[in-house]
Scaffold this motif. Structure first.
Motif, PDB file in Angstrom:
ATOM      1  N   ALA A  31     -29.562  53.488  24.533  1.00 54.85           N
ATOM      2  CA  ALA A  31     -29.447  52.050  24.780  1.00 54.85           C
ATOM      3  C   ALA A  31     -29.476  51.749  26.273  1.00 54.85           C
ATOM      4  CB  ALA A  31     -28.163  51.521  24.138  1.00 54.85           C
ATOM      5  N   ILE A  32     -28.814  52.589  27.057  1.00 60.02           N
ATOM      6  CA  ILE A  32     -28.799  52.361  28.501  1.00 60.02           C
ATOM      7  C   ILE A  32     -30.194  52.555  29.074  1.00 60.02           C
ATOM      8  CG2 ILE A  32     -27.899  53.254  30.681  1.00 60.02           C
ATOM      9  CD1 ILE A  32     -25.297  53.926  29.202  1.00 60.02           C
ATOM     10  N   ALA A  33     -30.915  53.582  28.591  1.00 59.18           N
ATOM     11  CA  ALA A  33     -32.271  53.831  29.107  1.00 59.18           C
ATOM     12  C   ALA A  33     -33.208  52.689  28.757  1.00 59.18           C
ATOM     13  CB  ALA A  33     -32.801  55.156  28.553  1.00 59.18           C
ATOM     14  N   LEU A  34     -33.131  52.156  27.486  1.00 57.01           N
ATOM     15  CA  LEU A  34     -33.985  51.045  27.087  1.00 57.01           C
ATOM     16  C   LEU A  34     -33.672  49.784  27.873  1.00 57.01           C
ATOM     17  CD1 LEU A  34     -34.091  51.598  23.220  1.00 57.01           C
ATOM     18  CD2 LEU A  34     -35.901  52.080  24.886  1.00 57.01           C
ATOM     19  N   ALA A  35     -32.387  49.580  28.161  1.00 57.62           N
ATOM     20  CA  ALA A  35     -32.011  48.397  28.931  1.00 57.62           C
ATOM     21  C   ALA A  35     -32.581  48.466  30.346  1.00 57.62           C
ATOM     22  CB  ALA A  35     -30.493  48.259  28.957  1.00 57.62           C
ATOM     23  N   GLY A  36     -32.568  49.663  30.971  1.00 61.62           N
ATOM     24  CA  GLY A  36     -33.124  49.806  32.313  1.00 61.62           C
ATOM     25  C   GLY A  36     -34.618  49.573  32.333  1.00 61.62           C
ATOM     26  N   ILE A  37     -35.349  50.115  31.328  1.00 70.37           N
ATOM     27  CA  ILE A  37     -36.794  49.929  31.291  1.00 70.37           C
ATOM     28  C   ILE A  37     -37.145  48.458  31.102  1.00 70.37           C
ATOM     29  CG2 ILE A  37     -38.877  50.487  29.995  1.00 70.37           C
ATOM     30  CD1 ILE A  37     -37.624  53.221  29.396  1.00 70.37           C
ATOM     31  N   GLY A  38     -36.407  47.771  30.206  1.00 67.88           N
ATOM     32  CA  GLY A  38     -36.675  46.354  29.981  1.00 67.88           C
ATOM     33  C   GLY A  38     -36.422  45.524  31.219  1.00 67.88           C
ATOM     34  N   ALA A  39     -35.363  45.842  31.952  1.00 72.94           N
ATOM     35  CA  ALA A  39     -35.083  45.096  33.171  1.00 72.94           C
ATOM     36  C   ALA A  39     -36.173  45.287  34.207  1.00 72.94           C
ATOM     37  CB  ALA A  39     -33.733  45.531  33.741  1.00 72.94           C
TER      38      ALA A  39
END
Length: 244
Positions: A31-39
């Motif tokens: 979840a943290i990795a997906l949030a960083g990519i989306g940002a």
């Protein structure tokens, strides 16, 4: 004795919660990795995209690759005459027969010649007179200081034997007395090789001549400089006194 109540926690409890904790941790990291990519995707604007115009002229640089220079082998010099040229190959040397290596310029002495060389007798040389002249180079001349030269030394010449001069007969008969100053040159062996009158007696009764003659019979301990004897001048007084 004091006892404390502690909930048991061991290998069985770890096995029960291992899979659940592993799954929970994987979900959180994803979840943290997906949030960083989306940002990162949301933060990139269209203005940041660089579009290359295909009709734009671009300067180019032409680079020509030149092959490396070939290695020039040194020229092998040719020997004059029929001598074979030196080969550049390296290999095993070919043995040469002993009779092929004879040097015509070498002369081997015979038994009689060797006996003559080793014998004590020497044949006549030159005009046949039997006299052998040996040229010996001249020995180096020993330089002595002049009478007024200053000679550095650590120890002065020391007189170890004083020769008593003869009293002039006429001066003795006349009852004359005098004193003479002598200056003598003492060599490295302590011998007097030169003597002169430094201060005359003032009379012609023979005092000066007698003092100079006796000076050559005196013996000295030579002067020393850096541990080696050196020639030096010495000055001393000779007194002629009658025994009354």
């Amino acid at each position: 004795m004091v006892r404390t109540n502690v909930n048991p926690y061991g290998a069985m409890e770890l096995k029960l919660y291992y899979q659940r904790n592993m799954l929970l941790g994987t979900i959180v990291i994803a979840a943290i990795a997906l949030a960083g990519i989306g940002a990162a995707l949301l933060g990139t604007s269209a203005g940041d995209i660089i579009v290359i115009d295909p009709n734009r002229h671009v300067d180019t640089v032409s680079v020509t690759i030149v092959p490396p220079p070939t290695i020039i082998r040194p020229l092998i010099p040719t020997l004059p005459g029929n001598a074979p040229a030196i080969s550049s190959r390296v290999g095993i040397p070919v043995p040469v027969a002993d009779d092929a290596m004879i040097d015509d310029d070498v002369s081997i002495a015979t038994g009689d010649q060797l006996a003559m060389i080793n014998s004590d007798s020497i044949p006549d040389i030159g005009n046949g007179s039997g006299n052998i002249v040996i040229d010996i180079p001249d020995q180096p001349v020993v330089e002595y200081p002049e009478i007024n030269d200053w000679v550095p030394y650590q120890h002065l010449p020391e007189m170890i034997y004083e020769a008593v001069p003869d009293y002039p007969r006429l001066a003795r008969q006349a009852g004359m007395e005098a004193s003479v100053w002598i200056k003598a040159l003492v060599d490295k062996k302590g011998n007097v090789i030169k003597a002169v009158v430094f201060k005359f007696s003032g009379s012609k009764a023979g005092f000066d001549e007698a003092a100079v003659a006796a000076a050559f019979s005196c013996k000295y301990k030579p002067a020393v400089q850096n541990g080696y004897p050196v020639p030096a001048w010495v000055t001393y007084k000779v007194e002629f006194i009658l025994n009354k």
